[in-house]
Design a protein around this motif. Structure first.
Motif, short mmCIF file in Angstrom:
data_model
loop_
_atom_site.label_atom_id
_atom_site.label_comp_id
_atom_site.label_asym_id
_atom_site.label_seq_id
_atom_site.Cartn_x
_atom_site.Cartn_y
_atom_site.Cartn_z
N LYS A 1 13.27 -4.29 7.63
CA LYS A 1 13.23 -5.10 6.41
C LYS A 1 12.03 -4.78 5.53
O LYS A 1 12.15 -4.66 4.32
CB LYS A 1 13.19 -6.60 6.77
N PRO B 1 11.15 -0.49 4.16
CA PRO B 1 11.86 0.01 2.97
C PRO B 1 11.34 -0.62 1.68
O PRO B 1 11.19 0.06 0.67
CB PRO B 1 13.32 -0.39 3.24
N LYS B 2 11.06 -1.93 1.73
CA LYS B 2 10.55 -2.61 0.52
C LYS B 2 9.19 -2.06 0.12
O LYS B 2 8.91 -1.84 -1.06
CB LYS B 2 10.37 -4.11 0.80
N ALA C 1 7.92 0.84 0.81
CA ALA C 1 8.06 2.21 0.28
C ALA C 1 8.62 2.17 -1.14
O ALA C 1 8.11 2.85 -2.03
CB ALA C 1 8.97 3.01 1.21
N GLU C 2 9.63 1.33 -1.34
CA GLU C 2 10.27 1.25 -2.65
C GLU C 2 9.30 0.78 -3.74
O GLU C 2 9.25 1.33 -4.83
CB GLU C 2 11.43 0.27 -2.53
N GLU C 3 8.50 -0.24 -3.40
CA GLU C 3 7.56 -0.78 -4.39
C GLU C 3 6.24 -0.01 -4.40
O GLU C 3 5.33 -0.36 -5.15
CB GLU C 3 7.25 -2.26 -4.08
N GLY C 4 6.10 0.99 -3.55
CA GLY C 4 4.85 1.76 -3.49
C GLY C 4 3.66 0.89 -3.14
O GLY C 4 2.57 1.02 -3.71
N HIS D 1 9.41 6.68 6.07
CA HIS D 1 9.22 5.99 4.78
C HIS D 1 8.02 6.55 4.01
O HIS D 1 7.53 5.91 3.08
CB HIS D 1 9.05 4.48 5.01
#
Ligand code: NIG
Ligand code: FE
Length: 412
Positions: free
Chosen positions: A203, A206-207, A209-212, A241
């Protein structure tokens, strides 16, 4: 904007570009220029050399550094700067004889900090952290790594990382963020450690990584916290990630975390108060930086990292503060440098290398800070008048800083 520093008694840690870190015998070499000038342009080091070759340039500001020295700011590669409140009451328990583990077992420790942080708003947390960041900059820190790990829920880990992101946006010094969700198993998961680790990986990562929100991933590899297998699991997931590993290992026990770190090409392995010969062997020839945290050894009265032995074995070493509310409530790199000399028997040259160029490497910032090199950021310590740089670690508990410059701007 151009600043010219003139008549510098000694310009310390002068290096050619391209050097990643120093190890073994080379740690005892600290190149300097006596009677030097340093030219800063638009926040970067533009030029330096002997005063006899000082160029005749127009400068917006000229600083006469007669009697004073200049060195790169400290690079603190391991902190937990974002936390809520403090743990003063545990401090007294500790004085009365309770160990770190006993304090944790009676509801103190990391879970105590997590509870406080979960109840604190992001804005409040940001303000509390800002105070500490301003404090360490004034103490000469010009690049810092900051970890999450007092959230231990999806929302609160993200809250911590967003605080770090705001600091990055609002400050000029390089800041690196580390996701340390695996700092302790939270109460809700106390019988389901695997479930907690899966939640972090499936959970949260990924978040993040996505939001840096982080560059690095960390885990507390220690008996009673997370095993070597857990550590490998987190490092592998991090890699997927794009998160590079920097891990807490060998604080109280040597259980194979160093070897796992080297195997997974961790950027650093930190703490290392307990080192077996095979741990030292495992680090040889690797690109993993060992990081000592002498403030933690001092505060918890546990052994110091055997830095002397490690450098004699040819290894590099970095120094960091571990600034956190439980095991090292101080972000004073000057103290870390003194303690490394006094307690770990590093020479001043070795300790200064460990706290600058090697610390920069332990954050992936070796191209940006950590030495006086053309093109690096002008993050500088201007000392008070001193006779030799040995006085910096010698005068423990004080500091010899007159001014701190971040990207060429005077902060203090
Ligand atoms: O680096 N050892 C693990 N984590 C921190 C201390 C955390 C705490 O006690 O709050 C450290 O020492
Ligand atoms: Fe730590």
């Amino acid at each position: 904007m151009r600043t010219l520093f003139k008549n510098i008694k000694e310009l310390i840690q002068v290096r050619e570009a391209g050097l990643d870190f120093v190890s073994g015998e080379a740690m005892n070499d600290l190149p300097t220029i006596k009677d030097a000038y340093l030219l800063v342009e638009d926040g970067l080091i533009k030029d330096f050399g002997s005063m006899t070759e000082c160029p005749n340039v127009e400068a917006d500001k000229v600083v006469d550094a007669t009697g004073k020295m200049i060195l790169p700011t400290w690079c603190d590669s391991h902190t937990h700067l974002v936390y809520a409140g403090n743990r003063e009451s545990e401090f007294v328990d500790k004085i009365k004889g309770l160990s770190y583990h006993e304090i944790a077992a009676k509801g103190g420790g990391i879970l105590n900090s997590a509870k406080k942080l979960q109840e604190t708003s992001e804005d409040d947390l940001y303000e509390q952290t800002k105070v500490r960041l301003d404090e360490i900059i004034a103490l000469g820190t010009g690049a810092v790594e900051i970890k999450s790990g007092y959230g231990l829920t999806e929302a609160s880990e993200l809250k911590m990382l967003r605080v770090i992101k705001r600091l990055k946006e609002n400050y000029k010094l390089p800041i690196k963020a580390t996701f340390l969700g695996a700092h302790a198993v939270p109460t809700e998961y106390k019988d389901d450690k695997a479930g907690y680790l899966n939640m972090l990986v499936e959970k949260l990562m990924p978040k993040i990584a996505e939001e840096g929100l982080a560059e690095f991933v960390d885990i507390f590899c220690e008996e009673g916290y997370f095993s070597v297998a857990d550590t490998e699991f987190i490092m592998e997931a991090g890699k997927k990630h794009g998160l590079i590993s920097k891990i807490h290992v060998n604080q109280f026990t040597s259980i194979g975390g160093v070897q796992a770190g080297v195997k997974h090409e961790a950027l650093s392995v930190d703490h290392l108060e307990e080192m077996k010969d095979e741990d030292i062997e495992a680090l040889k020839g690797s690109k993993t930086m060992p990081v000592a945290l002498p403030g933690c050894s001092f505060f918890l009265s546990i052994p110091y990292t055997p830095g002397r032995k490690m450098i004699d074995a040819g290894l590099p070493l970095a120094l960091a503060t571990d600034y956190n509310p439980g095991s090292s409530p101080s972000g004073n790199m000057n103290f870390a440098v003194s303690a490394a000399c006094i307690k770990m028997k590093l020479t001043p040259e070795e300790a200064i290398n460990a706290a600058t160029i090697n610390g920069a490497y332990a954050m992936g910032l070796q191209g940006t800070v950590g030495s006086i090199t053309v093109g690096k950021e002008a993050n500088l310590i201007l000392t008070k008048p001193i006779n030799s740089y040995n006085f910096i670690p010698y005068s423990f508990g004080a500091n010899q800083i007159e001014s701190v410059y971040i990207k060429g701007h005077s902060i203090v």
